[in-house]
Design a protein around this motif. Structure first.
Motif, mmCIF file in Angstrom:
data_model
loop_
_atom_site.group_PDB
_atom_site.id
_atom_site.type_symbol
_atom_site.label_atom_id
_atom_site.label_comp_id
_atom_site.label_asym_id
_atom_site.label_seq_id
_atom_site.Cartn_x
_atom_site.Cartn_y
_atom_site.Cartn_z
ATOM 1 N N VAL A 256 0.850 -1.189 0.000
ATOM 2 C CA VAL A 256 0.000 0.000 0.000
ATOM 3 C C VAL A 256 0.881 1.233 0.000
ATOM 4 O O VAL A 256 2.063 1.177 0.342
ATOM 5 N N THR A 257 0.282 2.354 -0.371
ATOM 6 C CA THR A 257 0.950 3.648 -0.279
ATOM 7 C C THR A 257 -0.105 4.674 0.133
ATOM 8 O O THR A 257 -1.193 4.285 0.586
ATOM 9 N N ALA A 258 0.207 5.961 -0.012
ATOM 10 C CA ALA A 258 -0.722 6.999 0.438
ATOM 11 C C ALA A 258 -2.109 6.801 -0.178
ATOM 12 O O ALA A 258 -2.239 6.582 -1.379
ATOM 13 N N GLY A 259 -3.122 6.881 0.654
ATOM 14 C CA GLY A 259 -4.498 6.642 0.215
ATOM 15 C C GLY A 259 -4.918 5.191 0.326
ATOM 16 O O GLY A 259 -6.094 4.861 0.135
ATOM 17 N N GLY A 260 -3.989 4.311 0.649
ATOM 18 C CA GLY A 260 -4.299 2.890 0.745
ATOM 19 C C GLY A 260 -4.993 2.520 2.048
ATOM 20 O O GLY A 260 -4.819 3.167 3.079
ATOM 21 N N LYS A 261 -5.796 1.469 1.975
ATOM 22 C CA LYS A 261 -6.498 0.956 3.144
ATOM 23 C C LYS A 261 -6.355 -0.565 3.168
ATOM 24 O O LYS A 261 -6.426 -1.211 2.115
ATOM 25 N N LEU A 262 -6.192 -1.108 4.353
ATOM 26 C CA LEU A 262 -6.122 -2.562 4.483
ATOM 27 C C LEU A 262 -6.590 -2.996 5.858
ATOM 28 O O LEU A 262 -6.626 -2.196 6.805
ATOM 29 N N ARG A 263 -6.930 -4.273 5.941
ATOM 30 C CA ARG A 263 -7.195 -4.909 7.228
ATOM 31 C C ARG A 263 -6.031 -5.847 7.483
ATOM 32 O O ARG A 263 -5.620 -6.606 6.603
ATOM 33 N N LEU A 264 -5.501 -5.804 8.710
ATOM 34 C CA LEU A 264 -4.314 -6.574 9.053
ATOM 35 C C LEU A 264 -4.530 -7.298 10.379
ATOM 36 O O LEU A 264 -4.906 -6.676 11.380
ATOM 37 N N ILE A 265 -4.318 -8.597 10.381
ATOM 38 C CA ILE A 265 -4.440 -9.414 11.594
ATOM 39 C C ILE A 265 -3.070 -10.010 11.879
ATOM 40 O O ILE A 265 -2.519 -10.726 11.035
ATOM 41 N N THR A 274 1.390 -10.413 23.468
ATOM 42 C CA THR A 274 0.506 -11.154 24.368
ATOM 43 C C THR A 274 -0.692 -11.799 23.678
ATOM 44 O O THR A 274 -1.145 -12.861 24.094
ATOM 45 N N THR A 275 -1.205 -11.168 22.626
ATOM 46 C CA THR A 275 -2.402 -11.691 21.980
ATOM 47 C C THR A 275 -2.487 -11.175 20.547
ATOM 48 O O THR A 275 -1.946 -10.103 20.244
ATOM 49 N N PRO A 276 -3.131 -11.901 19.630
ATOM 50 C CA PRO A 276 -3.304 -11.388 18.259
ATOM 51 C C PRO A 276 -4.107 -10.089 18.241
ATOM 52 O O PRO A 276 -4.942 -9.851 19.126
ATOM 53 N N LEU A 277 -3.872 -9.277 17.226
ATOM 54 C CA LEU A 277 -4.548 -7.997 17.089
ATOM 55 C C LEU A 277 -5.135 -7.857 15.687
ATOM 56 O O LEU A 277 -4.577 -8.364 14.712
ATOM 57 N N ASP A 278 -6.244 -7.134 15.608
ATOM 58 C CA ASP A 278 -6.973 -6.915 14.363
ATOM 59 C C ASP A 278 -6.990 -5.413 14.069
ATOM 60 O O ASP A 278 -7.538 -4.638 14.859
ATOM 61 N N PHE A 279 -6.391 -4.995 12.947
ATOM 62 C CA PHE A 279 -6.262 -3.582 12.604
ATOM 63 C C PHE A 279 -7.061 -3.231 11.352
ATOM 64 O O PHE A 279 -7.100 -3.995 10.389
ATOM 65 N N ASP A 280 -7.655 -2.042 11.372
ATOM 66 C CA ASP A 280 -8.083 -1.345 10.159
ATOM 67 C C ASP A 280 -7.111 -0.190 9.997
ATOM 68 O O ASP A 280 -6.950 0.637 10.909
ATOM 69 N N ILE A 281 -6.443 -0.110 8.846
ATOM 70 C CA ILE A 281 -5.381 0.880 8.644
ATOM 71 C C ILE A 281 -5.658 1.688 7.383
ATOM 72 O O ILE A 281 -5.994 1.136 6.337
ATOM 73 N N GLU A 282 -5.498 2.998 7.494
ATOM 74 C CA GLU A 282 -5.568 3.895 6.341
ATOM 75 C C GLU A 282 -4.284 4.719 6.289
ATOM 76 O O GLU A 282 -3.926 5.400 7.254
ATOM 77 N N ILE A 283 -3.552 4.646 5.166
ATOM 78 C CA ILE A 283 -2.336 5.419 4.989
ATOM 79 C C ILE A 283 -2.702 6.797 4.473
ATOM 80 O O ILE A 283 -3.193 6.939 3.346
ATOM 81 N N VAL A 284 -2.489 7.807 5.306
ATOM 82 C CA VAL A 284 -2.836 9.184 4.919
ATOM 83 C C VAL A 284 -1.747 9.780 4.035
ATOM 84 O O VAL A 284 -2.023 10.388 2.997
ATOM 85 N N SER A 285 -0.486 9.617 4.451
ATOM 86 C CA SER A 285 0.614 10.151 3.653
ATOM 87 C C SER A 285 1.876 9.372 3.923
ATOM 88 O O SER A 285 2.016 8.710 4.954
ATOM 89 N N VAL A 286 2.803 9.458 2.982
ATOM 90 C CA VAL A 286 4.110 8.777 3.086
ATOM 91 C C VAL A 286 5.185 9.777 2.717
ATOM 92 O O VAL A 286 5.109 10.454 1.691
ATOM 93 N N THR A 287 6.204 9.883 3.588
ATOM 94 C CA THR A 287 7.329 10.763 3.291
ATOM 95 C C THR A 287 8.627 9.994 3.390
ATOM 96 O O THR A 287 8.889 9.329 4.399
ATOM 97 N N ASN A 288 9.432 10.035 2.356
ATOM 98 C CA ASN A 288 10.726 9.356 2.352
ATOM 99 C C ASN A 288 11.866 10.372 2.398
ATOM 100 O O ASN A 288 11.729 11.509 1.962
#
Length: 288
Positions: A256-265, A274-288
């Protein structure tokens, strides 16, 4: 026989009758509990063994794994219910409890800790993979006070279904929990070689590819697998990727890059440990 003798006999007889009545009325709670439990067992048509301390247990599966001792760490399950069948407290296979076997008798209800010794003793009788049912008389459970907030009445006898998972390692339990979570929610995800699972909702339109040294601005929500959102989990962060979760470092670059969305477990070792985690992630911006 004079009137005093007759009066004495009458008083003696009355005292005997009253004593007998009181003795019957005030059977010990242990006697009352045991009678109720035996009635339940007879109706259930299941063979139980009575321990010397007063509880009953039935081992439905001994388990094909290794025997366990108090110093061993175990993943275990429990389901508390009344003899009438009402479940009032139970574990979940999305967040499986673990402890040293010697500490599996400690439970907290309404911020009060109870020492339920029969639970540890019955678990000790099992091998990994084993299952058992325990019936605790009230004096070995919640006593005359009960727990009103859980609708546990005074002097209630309690039935507990118990089990020890055959898995003994954290990563094995993670796989079990994550697979169950995916199945329960009918998710379509990709399994990475790191054991993380992800689903790309949109890859984004940014031109800067994410790498470990990228500074990213991210909106995210993180939950436990039972759906509980972690405190302050909805927020925006600005950080270098190498400072964030290892699971993010492994999955975000190249996907993914800026504007990308994913679900990550992610399993525990790629997250909080300690325990598995469930994420909803949205990439707002990327700076290199």
């Amino acid at each position: 026989m004079n009137k005093f003798t007759k009066l004495g006999l009458c008083l003696g007889l009355l005292a005997t009758v009253l004593f007998s009545a009181c003795e019957k009325e005030y059977d010990s709670i242990e006697t009352v509990d045991d009678a109720a439990i035996q009635t339940f067992i007879k109706a259930s048509n299941v063979k139980y063994t009575k321990d010397a301390t007063g509880y009953y247990y039935n081992i439905s599966a001994q388990g094909s794994g290794a025997a366990v001792k108090n110093s061993d760490s175990v993943y275990y399950s429990y389901s508390f219910r009344t003899l009438s069948g009402t479940v009032f407290y139970q574990s979940t296979d999305l967040m499986i409890p673990s402890n040293f076997l010697g500490y599996t008798d400690r439970f907290t209800f309404n911020q009060t800790q109870y020492l339920l010794t029969p639970i540890r003793e019955v678990l000790t009788k099992l091998n990994r993979g084993g299952k058992a049912t325990l019936i605790m008389p009230s004096n070995l459970a919640f006593g005359k006070n009960g727990i009103s907030s859980l609708n546990i009445e005074s002097n209630a006898n309690i039935l507990v279904d118990l089990g020890i998972y055959s898995q003994s390692k954290r990563h094995e339990i993670d796989e079990l929990e994550i697979n169950k979570f995916i199945s329960n929610n009918n998710l379509t995800v990709i399994k990475d070689e790191s054991r993380a699972r992800y689903s790309i909702i949109t890859p984004g339109t940014g031109t800067d590819a994410i790498n470990l040294n990228s500074t990213i601005v991210v909106n995210y929500v993180v939950r436990y697998l039972d759906g509980t959102e972690i405190a302050q989990s909805s927020s925006q962060i600005t950080s270098s990727l190498f400072e964030l979760y290892k699971g993010w470092q492994l999955i975000l670059p190249g996907k993914v890059t800026a504007g990308g969305k994913l679900r990550l477990i992610i399993p525990a070792d790629l997250g909080n440990g300690t325990t598995p985690l469930d994420f909803d992630i949205e990439i707002v911006s990327v700076t290199n």
